[in-house]
Design a protein around this motif. Structure first.
Motif, short mmCIF file in Angstrom:
data_model
loop_
_atom_site.label_atom_id
_atom_site.label_comp_id
_atom_site.label_asym_id
_atom_site.label_seq_id
_atom_site.Cartn_x
_atom_site.Cartn_y
_atom_site.Cartn_z
N PHE A 1 0.84 -1.21 0.00
CA PHE A 1 0.00 0.00 0.00
C PHE A 1 0.87 1.26 0.00
O PHE A 1 0.54 2.25 0.65
CB PHE A 1 -0.98 -0.02 1.18
N CYS B 1 10.57 -4.96 8.95
CA CYS B 1 10.19 -3.63 8.47
C CYS B 1 11.41 -2.87 7.93
O CYS B 1 12.44 -2.81 8.60
CB CYS B 1 9.55 -2.84 9.61
N PRO B 2 11.29 -2.27 6.76
CA PRO B 2 12.44 -1.55 6.18
C PRO B 2 12.76 -0.24 6.89
O PRO B 2 13.80 0.36 6.61
CB PRO B 2 12.01 -1.29 4.73
N ARG C 1 4.35 1.11 18.57
CA ARG C 1 4.82 0.88 17.19
C ARG C 1 4.03 1.75 16.21
O ARG C 1 4.58 2.41 15.33
CB ARG C 1 4.68 -0.62 16.85
N LYS D 1 5.42 5.18 14.20
CA LYS D 1 5.46 5.19 12.73
C LYS D 1 4.60 6.29 12.13
O LYS D 1 5.02 6.95 11.18
CB LYS D 1 4.96 3.83 12.19
N CYS E 1 6.32 4.12 8.05
CA CYS E 1 5.78 3.02 7.27
C CYS E 1 5.80 3.45 5.81
O CYS E 1 5.37 4.55 5.50
CB CYS E 1 4.36 2.70 7.71
N VAL E 2 6.32 2.58 4.96
CA VAL E 2 6.35 2.90 3.53
C VAL E 2 5.42 1.99 2.74
O VAL E 2 5.48 1.95 1.52
CB VAL E 2 7.80 2.84 2.99
N GLY E 3 4.59 1.23 3.45
CA GLY E 3 3.57 0.42 2.79
C GLY E 3 4.09 -0.81 2.07
O GLY E 3 3.48 -1.28 1.11
N GLY F 1 4.13 -3.84 3.06
CA GLY F 1 3.24 -4.99 3.25
C GLY F 1 3.87 -6.18 3.96
O GLY F 1 3.19 -7.19 4.18
N ARG F 2 5.14 -6.08 4.36
CA ARG F 2 5.78 -7.26 4.99
C ARG F 2 5.10 -7.64 6.29
O ARG F 2 4.89 -8.82 6.57
CB ARG F 2 7.27 -6.98 5.25
N CYS F 3 4.78 -6.63 7.12
CA CYS F 3 4.16 -7.00 8.40
C CYS F 3 2.77 -7.59 8.17
O CYS F 3 2.30 -8.41 8.96
CB CYS F 3 4.12 -5.80 9.35
N ILE G 1 -1.78 -3.94 9.52
CA ILE G 1 -1.63 -2.51 9.83
C ILE G 1 -2.63 -1.65 9.04
O ILE G 1 -3.07 -0.61 9.50
CB ILE G 1 -0.17 -2.03 9.59
S1 SF4 Z 1 3.89 -2.23 5.85
FE1 SF4 Z 1 4.65 -2.92 7.86
S2 SF4 Z 1 6.71 -3.70 7.48
FE2 SF4 Z 1 6.14 -2.43 5.70
S3 SF4 Z 1 6.90 -0.37 6.14
FE3 SF4 Z 1 4.78 -0.45 6.89
S4 SF4 Z 1 4.98 -1.04 9.06
FE4 SF4 Z 1 6.95 -1.53 8.08
#
Ligand code: SF4
Ligand code: SF4
Length: 349
Positions: free
Chosen positions: A143, A252-253, A303, A307, A320-322, A324-326, A336
């Motif tokens: 996202f 998370c990056p 958290r 963010k 958060c850069v979206g 999607g890993r989490c 999230i």
């Molecule tokens: S989607 Fe989750 S893992 Fe990815 S940048 Fe956002 S918080 Fe971090």
């Protein structure tokens, strides 16, 4: 998009381009390890796996490794001898980074570079070139658009590759990228190619919107809502299933918390830096025995607040850069995006 900072690379020239980079640099990129796609060091161009989406870990791991020896010491005859970080001075090429992860590195540059420069991160960063790969078909869990990025954005990249079928459009996003574009392997682009690239970019963005992942209300609004809802019972509901495992922060990056450990022997030892996570109880456990974040509720809330509220309020990008890993890797599917939607909806009631 302009013809001044964009060129073409025929796909059959990619391997040669990468082999050229490998001669003088240490190259990292997406590489298959069994079923996993990891961002790791590659020794040859054919070790890079393209076309499999984003890697489970991110390029963060190269510049801010999970475990990093800061120095070692030993008591010698001449007194205490110190060994600093290894003296590798080759350039780092981060190839195939996705736009979300390249954007995440902008935040890490700030965290480790302003106002004080972290010498371990800074030294590696100075000799790093980021070559990103646009996401023409974004994963349904991503996202980036919702949070100010884009699947084909060059923000944070020195070069961005956009797949046009039998060739890449390669855009420079920095002076380092402009220098790389001087390589004769790149050929001049033309207006027709730029027009094709525009179509690919628009289709990528629309495919995210069509999947219901358009803008989900990030920005000043979510900051204010989070502040207002700090003590709201909604956090009990949101965090009920969280296991506190920390996977979301490790993958998370943009997460960047760490601990420093001294591994001391009788006459020698080393100091190491290791990742830490705000999801762990010991993260805020004080010597007095008090823990201001005693349960997963306070830790998960931290958290999200960090963010989406504290980092933006302090003049940074969102944490958060979206990527999607989490969303993908949380063992209890704590998403999230749904948290953001619940927070947004709560104040709207
Ligand atoms: S989607 Fe989750 S893992 Fe990815 S940048 Fe956002 S918080 Fe971090
Ligand atoms: S949100 Fe999911 S991944 Fe993160 S700590 Fe809780 S259970 Fe683990």
């Amino acid at each position: 998009m302009s013809l001044d900072n964009a060129k073409i690379l025929e796909k059959d020239q990619l391997e040669g381009f990468l082999e050229g980079l490998l001669k003088d640099n240490i190259v990292f990129g997406p590489t298959s390890k069994g079923d996993l796609l990891l961002f790791d060091r590659v020794e040859s161009a054919n070790g890079i796996s393209l076309g499999r989406g984003n890697t489970m870990n991110s390029a963060k791991d190269v510049l801010f490794p999970q475990t990093e020896r800061l120095f070692a010491y030993r008591h010698g005859e001449a007194g205490v001898e110190i060994d600093g970080p290894s003296a590798v001075k080759k350039g780092f090429i981060l190839f195939g980074v996705r736009p979300c992860d390249a954007r995440g590195l902008i935040l890490l540059d700030k965290v480790f570079g302003e106002p004080l420069q972290d010498p371990y991160y800074g030294e590696k960063r100075a000799r790093t070139v980021i070559i990103s790969m646009a996401c023409e078909t974004p994963d349904p869990k991503c996202f980036c658009l919702a949070i100010g990025g884009g699947p084909c954005s060059a923000e944070g990249s020195d070069l961005l590759f956009l797949d046009l079928g039998d060739q890449y459009l390669v855009k420079a996003g920095s002076p380092k990228g402009m220098d790389l574009l001087k390589n004769t392997v790149f050929k001049k682009a033309n207006k027709e190619v730029l027009a094709r690239a525009d179509v690919v970019e628009k289709e990528a963005e629309e495919s995210m919107n069509q999947a219901g992942m358009g803008r989900v209300g990030i920005g000043e609004t979510i900051e204010k809502r989070l502040e207002a809802l700090f003590n709201d019972p909604i956090w009990d509901d949101i965090t009920e299933s969280c296991l506190g495992c920390g996977i979301c922060t490790y993958l998370c990056p943009t997460c960047h918390c760490f601990d420093i450990l001294d591994e001391a022997g009788q006459s020698a030892g080393e100091r190491i830096r290791i990742w830490d996570s705000c999801q762990f109880p010991l993260f805020t456990h004080q010597a007095s025995g008090v823990n201001p974040r005693p349960s997963v509720k306070e830790r998960f809330r931290q958290r999200i607040m960090h963010k989406l509220c504290y980092l933006p309020q302090n003049g940074n990008l969102p944490g958060c850069v979206g990527c999607g890993r989490c969303v993908t890797e949380c063992p209890v599917n704590l998403d999230i995006r749904e948290v953001i939607q619940k927070i947004s909806a709560r104040e709207a009631e």
